[in-house]
Scaffold this motif. Structure first.
Motif, PDB file in Angstrom:
ATOM      1  N   ARG A  27     -19.202 -12.067 128.104  1.00 41.29           N
ATOM      2  CA  ARG A  27     -17.880 -11.482 128.072  1.00 41.29           C
ATOM      3  C   ARG A  27     -17.945 -10.146 128.827  1.00 41.29           C
ATOM      4  N   ALA A  41     -21.868  -6.763 130.324  1.00 37.77           N
ATOM      5  CA  ALA A  41     -21.689  -8.197 130.081  1.00 37.77           C
ATOM      6  C   ALA A  41     -22.237  -8.491 128.701  1.00 37.77           C
ATOM      7  N   ILE A  42     -21.346  -8.887 127.801  1.00 31.07           N
ATOM      8  CA  ILE A  42     -21.738  -9.031 126.406  1.00 31.07           C
ATOM      9  C   ILE A  42     -22.115 -10.473 126.110  1.00 31.07           C
ATOM     10  N   GLY A  43     -23.334 -10.665 125.588  1.00 34.75           N
ATOM     11  CA  GLY A  43     -23.848 -12.003 125.308  1.00 34.75           C
ATOM     12  C   GLY A  43     -25.353 -11.889 125.126  1.00 34.75           C
ATOM     13  N   ASP A  44     -25.973 -12.888 124.503  1.00 28.17           N
ATOM     14  CA  ASP A  44     -27.399 -12.799 124.187  1.00 28.17           C
ATOM     15  C   ASP A  44     -28.237 -13.105 125.432  1.00 28.17           C
ATOM     16  N   VAL A  68     -30.409  -5.166 128.950  1.00 27.90           N
ATOM     17  CA  VAL A  68     -30.251  -4.248 127.818  1.00 27.90           C
ATOM     18  C   VAL A  68     -31.258  -4.579 126.714  1.00 27.90           C
ATOM     19  N   GLN A  69     -31.527  -5.865 126.535  1.00 34.49           N
ATOM     20  CA  GLN A  69     -32.417  -6.259 125.446  1.00 34.49           C
ATOM     21  C   GLN A  69     -33.876  -6.242 125.892  1.00 34.49           C
TER      22      GLN A  69
ATOM     23  N   GLY C  33     -22.251  -5.117 121.982  1.00 33.26           N
ATOM     24  CA  GLY C  33     -22.855  -6.364 122.445  1.00 33.26           C
ATOM     25  C   GLY C  33     -23.376  -7.192 121.285  1.00 33.26           C
ATOM     26  N   VAL C  34     -24.062  -8.252 121.610  1.00 30.90           N
ATOM     27  CA  VAL C  34     -24.600  -9.158 120.597  1.00 30.90           C
ATOM     28  C   VAL C  34     -25.743  -8.482 119.850  1.00 30.90           C
ATOM     29  N   ALA C  35     -26.664  -7.872 120.590  1.00 26.18           N
ATOM     30  CA  ALA C  35     -27.853  -7.300 119.957  1.00 26.18           C
ATOM     31  C   ALA C  35     -27.825  -5.776 119.938  1.00 26.18           C
ATOM     32  N   ARG C  36     -27.033  -5.182 120.800  1.00 30.78           N
ATOM     33  CA  ARG C  36     -27.060  -3.734 120.960  1.00 30.78           C
ATOM     34  C   ARG C  36     -25.651  -3.248 121.254  1.00 30.78           C
TER      35      ARG C  36
END
Lengths: 339, 339, 339, 339
Positions: A27, A41-44, A68-69, C33-36
């Motif tokens: 997203r 961009a939001i999502g795993d 980001v992760q 976000g999902v994780a952060r």
């Protein structure tokens, strides 16, 4: 993922990028900055397709893409906030008691091995190291005694009660080595030999994973992830020096890995000062630093007669120096809050 | 071997060193200099025990020990003064004709592979690259299609007549991979996985040996020595970038390896600009440099849609860019005296 | 700036971070976000206080902080989309014509310098190099002839019409050196000696800025920014090899800097293959690569009798080899679209 | 010097090399080995012309040339077997007492400097650090308060009795800086700015010489030789991290320099953990290692409010953390045999 757009992009161009982000299951979230527009961009990131190729897909539009992760999970301290410990026979690595693993670079014969085992035990070591399969830069150098060497290690264990650590070089020897040893060592040159990591993990034995010669911390943690994700919880990291421009020492021992691994991971950290410097005359000082900085264990090359060793004679210390070293470490171990 | 003594050593101390040199089968030759005494130890360094441990045996007397002979033999130009060539189907690598190997990082499916194969053939490539077994830094990344991928490569060969090159990751797959491929690729992370080198050599297939991330020239030549000493003459060296402090590119492509390998060895040298920089936008320029400097072949990652590649999308070039590149290389190939 | 928060932060904790971001003049933009959770901080990074210290201010809350804008301006291609050229007497560097600068490492005397100047001119060089002030690793090595050397260079210019390039080592010599030379060279060891850069820029002479031994591309561009921001537009970048783990060559010549500097900056790029490898036997091949990859000029060490040179004899080529080299470069220069 | 000839050289060819060796003032000594002939050239390498260019003069005959003598003299332990100490006001660096230098990266104002000075003194530091002239990668970053900063340091000294250390950036400021400071710091980027080293040495003030980002041990010792050979005996070496491939930390702190400098030189060795890692969260651990390994002093960046520091906020520790650190170091200092 964070996507940074180039300067001077029109809304229409932007929408092409947004469309692609949505197509991959994220997203998008647009932020218009002073000099650049940034898209979150939001999502795993671990389950969706990476967006890192957007820079290539839209070279005129996308400046850069940043994850980001973190890429590792099971080895991370987030996943397991407490220190984990590895049990080797009756000894716990990563616990309150500081452990020392010592022995020859290569197993060369039953008698000298036994002599070394007795001496290092007397000085305070709890685990005996010794190479039976040796990775050698040149095909013309001594490659180890193989299974005969493993049998000598097992005999030394029987006579002294020490645990055993030895290197695994080939997937095809995983079962064989696991039969004899208490800890499987993965050497620096094989630290990203993922097939070997998987084969080692599947034996169920504790694994000591050396850092590769030019391995970044993140890559090392991810190599460890290969062990834990193959259902083997007995992982220890071992720093043994990295390759730099310096030629005075064979490698540059990176002691900062001690606080870094403690911060990023729950697994024990072991220091190998012998490979780390490649010079016996620096081993004592390196060991002292490692203890003071909070390492869980040391892995030290010790030989009854280093000048006649069949491999790496310049980095092995004598039995006498080892005994001295153990005496000198004692006050530092206490000062560091260990036993 | 050359042994340099410390300053101010007595004759009696010196004689202890001389005795040890003789004991190891060398004939010592003493030279008294202005500031230091130097001993030349005469004897074959490849068959006698090394004297390098003298510095440890006599730490108060010996300053340093230096070898005189080179450690590699079969790969050296001294051993084989003419360039050697490697025959892959009807193509000769290392001869007058410049060769290009091209294809996707990973084999992803029959259709895109075939499309790529036809396009690279049309542009002038003679060998198709494609990974079926992929070494990945994280266990959560795509690991390749395995044998299915090998079968797709074989089918593409059948339909286009291109030769095939693919990576071998595990000793246990040596036979399987050799059954399908024309050249076995040994990747950078396995460049000192000596068991894998031996297994690959024994298949009898030509071997492309990538340089490790932090491998010195001498270590690379010695790794090649593992191939030749296992009776496989089909060795090619492949530079793919080394790890340095620079972060702009993923690796630093070391093009000086072209004249160096040509000087030290008789084996062909191949350049991989895709891994070398990790950025598709630099590939063209790298290829031009490699041609002008005398490389024998290029290994280039090409993908019909790089932005959707399952691995390393940022470093693969499109079919169009590849065709352009081949056009642009033509005058340079001629200027470099190749066809 | 992009601020990545740690996992599991409460809204209240988050608001402390937001408050600080606003305090420093940025407008925060929150993305969950999902994780952060990620915060985009909108504001000009070049004029506001950096947010990079947020990670230290809130170690329990902030995972990392990443800048969005590039740190260099005047040297960037964004600022000046066309190639810029540097005029040295009647010669243009960075234009259609490929330029060669050649001459001895150190100026050693009038006669040999003149002999070299005439020979390199005849072979096609347009600029004469020669060190009058030499930076030497040891205080006991030859430090250059100083002003006497500068006068010899000026005389050689007068007699041959060649332009002159020589190194500036000390702020206190900036005026003196500028009086004699056409281009001021800033050496690798002084590439981040910012006071020297400013002093050199202020003379108004064209500046050739060598890359430091372990200088990242971004740092090099920023060092160049010191020249341009001190109102001197005559900047050229010069790659001369970086320091890596390899010991076969003295440095690793990074030819990928050619396409990279062309992409990031408008300034000319010059290659120094003599320092780059530290070995005369590799110079020819390096030069060919540089030409093919699009360099604007070469800087080559040439000596009438390299074996008797007062400095760096191993990397200087003879007059004969230089003449040969210039012949061999001709077809490549044409193939690369230059004159 | 040792000259190794190529294989298969005739006696006649050999005599050409011997003649040249004699011409340069050395006495040649021939040793015929099994695979190679080796020539020992007897003569003082520090006063005679080097033979290293023989490899270039006779490329078909000479394989390699190796020096026998060390290139540094005055800094070497051979020249001065006892540890040397540096007196800074009433404090001795390199003696029995362990010393701590602490203070802000940059001097930012009188009040915060005084507050820091009082706090670090209370915690046990004896010397106050603080930058008045700051070398900054970008011309757009804060460059220091200059002489105003020096005056603030002098005032803090007057009020607290602490010694002062500050960096010298320009030859033209040597007198000015020397007027205010007790120790002149030479930064990593200027470690081979030999003109600056000479100017600093001539002030007669003690010099703290930081290791360059990619400086080999031998080069560092030779840079120190520039200080001692300019008649300034107050030299201290300071390790502050080297540049490697690792990106987790800004630099890789090489703690092995502690035993190495102690072995090769008589001068004190100081560790800077703040620059060394570039991360405040690693500072404590680094300090502990340095103490245990035998460093003579620490140089630590401390700031009353690191998150608001004008430079390098991420690597400065707070006053509270510094006080804690000093407490935690105490048992280790005693365990290392210091006070």
């Amino acid at each position: 993922m964070i996507i940074i757009l180039k300067a001077g992009i029109s809304r229409k161009q932007e929408s092409a990028v947004l469309k692609e982000i949505r197509k991959r299951g994220y997203r998008p979230h647009v932020m218009r900055g002073v000099a650049r527009t940034v898209i979150g961009a939001i999502g795993d990131e671990l389950t969706h397709q990476s967006l890192e190729t957007l820079a290539m897909m839209f070279p005129q539009l996308v400046e850069s893409v940043m994850p980001v992760q973190k890429r590792y999970k099971l080895v991370s301290r987030e996943a397991h906030p407490e220190n984990s410990t590895v049990k080797v026979r009756e000894h716990l690595i990563g616990g309150k008691k500081f452990q020392v693993m010592a022995g020859p670079c290569s197993v060369e014969g039953e008698k000298p091995l036994l002599k070394t085992a007795e001496a290092v035990k007397k000085a305070g070591a709890t685990i005996l190291r010794g190479g039976a399969f040796k990775p050698r830069t040149s095909p013309y150098e001594f490659q180890g005694l193989g299974e005969r060497g493993l049998k000598m290690l097992a005999k030394a264990r029987k006579e002294t009660g020490l645990g055993i650590i030895t290197e695994l070089l080939s997937e095809q020897h995983a079962e064989l080595v696991a039969e004899y040893t208490d800890i499987i060592q993965i050497g620096a040159r094989n630290s990203q030999n993922f097939q070997l990591l998987i084969a080692a993990a599947k034996t169920g034995k504790p694994i000591l994973l050396k850092r590769g010669l030019s391995m970044k911390i993140e890559e090392w943690l991810l190599a460890g992830e290969y062990i834990l994700s193959n259902e083997n919880a007995g992982l220890m990291f071992c720093e043994r020096g990295i390759r730099t421009f310096e030629t005075y020492t064979r490698n540059t021992l990176d002691l900062s890995t001690i606080p870094i691994i403690k911060k990023e991971s729950h697994c024990p950290i072991v220091i190998d000062p012998s490979q780390g410097a490649g010079r016996a005359d620096l081993v004592k000082s390196m060991c002292k630093g490692a203890v003071a900085m909070g390492a869980d264990a040391l892995l030290i090359e010790v030989h009854p007669n280093p000048a006649e060793a069949w491999s790496d004679g310049n980095q092995q210390v004598s039995l006498e120096i080892f005994a001295e070293l153990m005496q000198e470490l004692r006050p530092l171990i206490l000062a560091a809050g260990r036993e």
